[in-house]
Design a protein around this motif. Structure first.
Motif, mmCIF file in Angstrom:
data_model
loop_
_atom_site.group_PDB
_atom_site.id
_atom_site.type_symbol
_atom_site.label_atom_id
_atom_site.label_comp_id
_atom_site.label_asym_id
_atom_site.label_seq_id
_atom_site.Cartn_x
_atom_site.Cartn_y
_atom_site.Cartn_z
ATOM 1 N N PHE A 85 -5.408 5.443 -1.520
ATOM 2 C CA PHE A 85 -5.629 6.790 -1.024
ATOM 3 C C PHE A 85 -6.361 7.578 -2.113
ATOM 4 O O PHE A 85 -5.841 7.741 -3.218
ATOM 5 C CB PHE A 85 -4.305 7.458 -0.657
ATOM 6 C CG PHE A 85 -3.635 6.831 0.527
ATOM 7 C CD1 PHE A 85 -3.938 7.268 1.817
ATOM 8 C CD2 PHE A 85 -2.727 5.797 0.370
ATOM 9 C CE1 PHE A 85 -3.339 6.685 2.921
ATOM 10 C CE2 PHE A 85 -2.116 5.211 1.466
ATOM 11 C CZ PHE A 85 -2.429 5.655 2.748
ATOM 12 N N LYS B 45 -0.414 8.759 6.621
ATOM 13 C CA LYS B 45 -0.402 7.875 5.447
ATOM 14 C C LYS B 45 0.423 6.623 5.730
ATOM 15 O O LYS B 45 0.011 5.497 5.430
ATOM 16 C CB LYS B 45 0.189 8.606 4.239
ATOM 17 C CG LYS B 45 -0.740 9.569 3.556
ATOM 18 C CD LYS B 45 -0.063 10.164 2.331
ATOM 19 C CE LYS B 45 -0.948 11.200 1.666
ATOM 20 N NZ LYS B 45 -0.272 11.839 0.506
ATOM 21 N N ASP C 13 1.776 12.945 5.943
ATOM 22 C CA ASP C 13 2.644 11.818 5.577
ATOM 23 C C ASP C 13 2.752 10.785 6.693
ATOM 24 O O ASP C 13 2.809 9.571 6.418
ATOM 25 C CB ASP C 13 4.042 12.325 5.206
ATOM 26 C CG ASP C 13 4.052 13.069 3.877
ATOM 27 O OD1 ASP C 13 3.137 12.829 3.060
ATOM 28 O OD2 ASP C 13 4.960 13.897 3.665
#
Length: 436
Positions: free
Chosen positions: A222, A206, A203
């Motif tokens: 993604f 990302k 995360d």
């Protein structure tokens, strides 16, 4: 100079990272820009797709090139390193650059080489860009060498950027954390140019990539979150059947556990390209997925070299790649009487990390490739023993392969890997293997 003399000259006068390691590393774009200006900025004459990442970028690059080729385009493909011959690095529709062009390009630029002392990769990149213009390609798939931000390929302005995934590698150059490495790979993200991120389950990373893309108004996708696959099933021979959203059932020729995410990444790329007006027929995608190896001459990705005993090689050389390879190793081990593993690694890789993951229930043949970057076989064997791996050491890949073949029965499995260079020396030892 003839072809062999030209390559000898390049290896002597231009530092080659794949042979020398850190002493050949020359970060920065200055020399690449000078070379590019001298050549008349050839990469501006065709559309490019730029690919970076720790693992998977070779498979993604070849598969994407095959799709565009099957769609009727003339496609350049620039990858590294090579396995059997230098000319593999630069291809058009699967055909390698001609030896005469290599000789002529080096001869034309000798004064610059002697004066500026570019790295091997800087000169090779310039050669690829020039050759693609000379052959009037429509698209060129450009793979970074190391990192992205300061990689010599990062002078292009692509129509699409792809970052296949991030794991720890080349930490002495790119940084000691995943975030450091991500920052270097993110250097290929360009203003207003869409970017696709492949394998990404962290995360924090990302959010980092999303922020980087937002800063330059780059549309980001993604691959693992994009709706491209309805189902994916690996076959007994480790190939794949994909049920895709846009192209129906696809037979995936590329083998190994990692090819699912690579397929998702390519399908995500095709969606972006199609939305931008690139014409890609369903039949072209199906043909490319089924015939990518023949179309692009890809080698070293879970490649079967012999059937009895079954011998497979793979160039995966870091922890991230071995996490995928392990799934395959355990599957093959369950299908065969005994597993034999021939392994050697480069001295800038995480040897401890890889050896700590490898199966204990196997016979090991510790070895080393012939180049300067090879970890000494004594060190590999010592670390292997510390991790409970049972085996012997062999000073050449040829000796290790010969011994494994002698010891293995027809119902055994032999795996060769740990290093691109170990695989490169192993492939020619199997005369009946498909050398592409």
């Amino acid at each position: 100079m003839n072809y062999e003399e030209t390559l000898d000259y390049l290896y002597e006068r231009t530092p080659a990272f794949h042979r020398m390691g850190s002493s050949a590393y020359k970060p920065g774009l200055e020399r690449s820009m000078v070379l590019d200006d001298m050549s008349g900025n050839p990469h501006k004459r065709y559309k490019t797709i730029h690919i970076a990442g720790t693992n998977g970028k070779g498979s993604v690059a070849h598969l994407l090139a095959a799709v565009l080729q099957a769609a009727g385009h003339k496609v350049g493909l620039y990858t590294s390193p090579h396995l059997l011959d230098f000319s593999e690095r630069i291809r058009i529709n699967g055909r390698p650059i001609t030896r005469q062009y290599i000789v002529d390009f080096v001869g034309k630029n000798i004064k610059f080489i002697e004066r500026e002392k570019p790295s091997f990769f800087e000169l090779t990149s310039a050669m690829a860009f020039d050759y693609f213009r000379h052959k009037k390609v429509n698209y060129a798939i450009i793979e970074t060498g190391l990192g992205g931000r300061l990689d010599s390929t990062n002078i292009i302005k692509p129509i699409l950027s792809i970052i296949t995934g991030i794991s720890l590698e080349h930490t002495q150059y790119l940084g000691n954390t995943l975030l450091d490495i991500a920052n270097e790979k993110a250097g290929i993200i360009k203003r207003n140019i869409p970017v696709i991120i492949g394998e990404m389950y962290d995360d924090e990373l990302k959010q980092f990539f999303s922020s980087k893309a937002f800063d330059v108004s780059s549309p980001i996708s993604f691959a693992t979150q994009k709706d491209t696959l309805l189902d994916a099933e690996m076959q007994p021979d480790s190939s794949w059947i994909f049920d895709s959203v846009d192209y129906g059932v696809l037979v995936g020729e590329l083998r190994g556990a990692s090819q699912k995410i690579n397929a998702q990444t390519v399908l995500s790329a095709l969606k972006v390209l199609s939305d931008s007006g690139v014409q890609i027929r369903i039949a072209a995608v199906r043909k490319a997925f089924k015939n990518v190896i023949q179309m692009t001459r890809l080698m070293g990705r879970w490649q079967e070299l012999q059937a009895k005993p079954k011998v497979v090689c793979d160039i995966g050389h870091n922890v991230g790649a071995w996490e995928m390879n392990l799934k395959q190793l355990f599957i093959e081990s369950s299908r065969h009487n005994h597993t034999h593993i021939i392994i050697g690694m480069s001295n800038d890789k995480d040897v401890e990390g890889v050896l700590s993951m490898t199966p204990k229930k196997a016979t090991y043949y510790f070895t080393q490739a012939s180049g300067e970057r090879a970890t000494p076989v004594e060190e590999i064997a010592q670390k292997g023993e510390a991790h409970g791996l049972d085996g012997q050491l062999f000073r050449t890949v040829k000796e290790a392969v010969k011994e494994a073949l002698k010891n293995a029965s027809e119902k055994d499995f032999i795996f060769i890997g740990g290093s691109t260079f170990v695989v490169a020396e192993a492939i020619p030892l199997f005369p009946k293997a498909d050398k592409r």
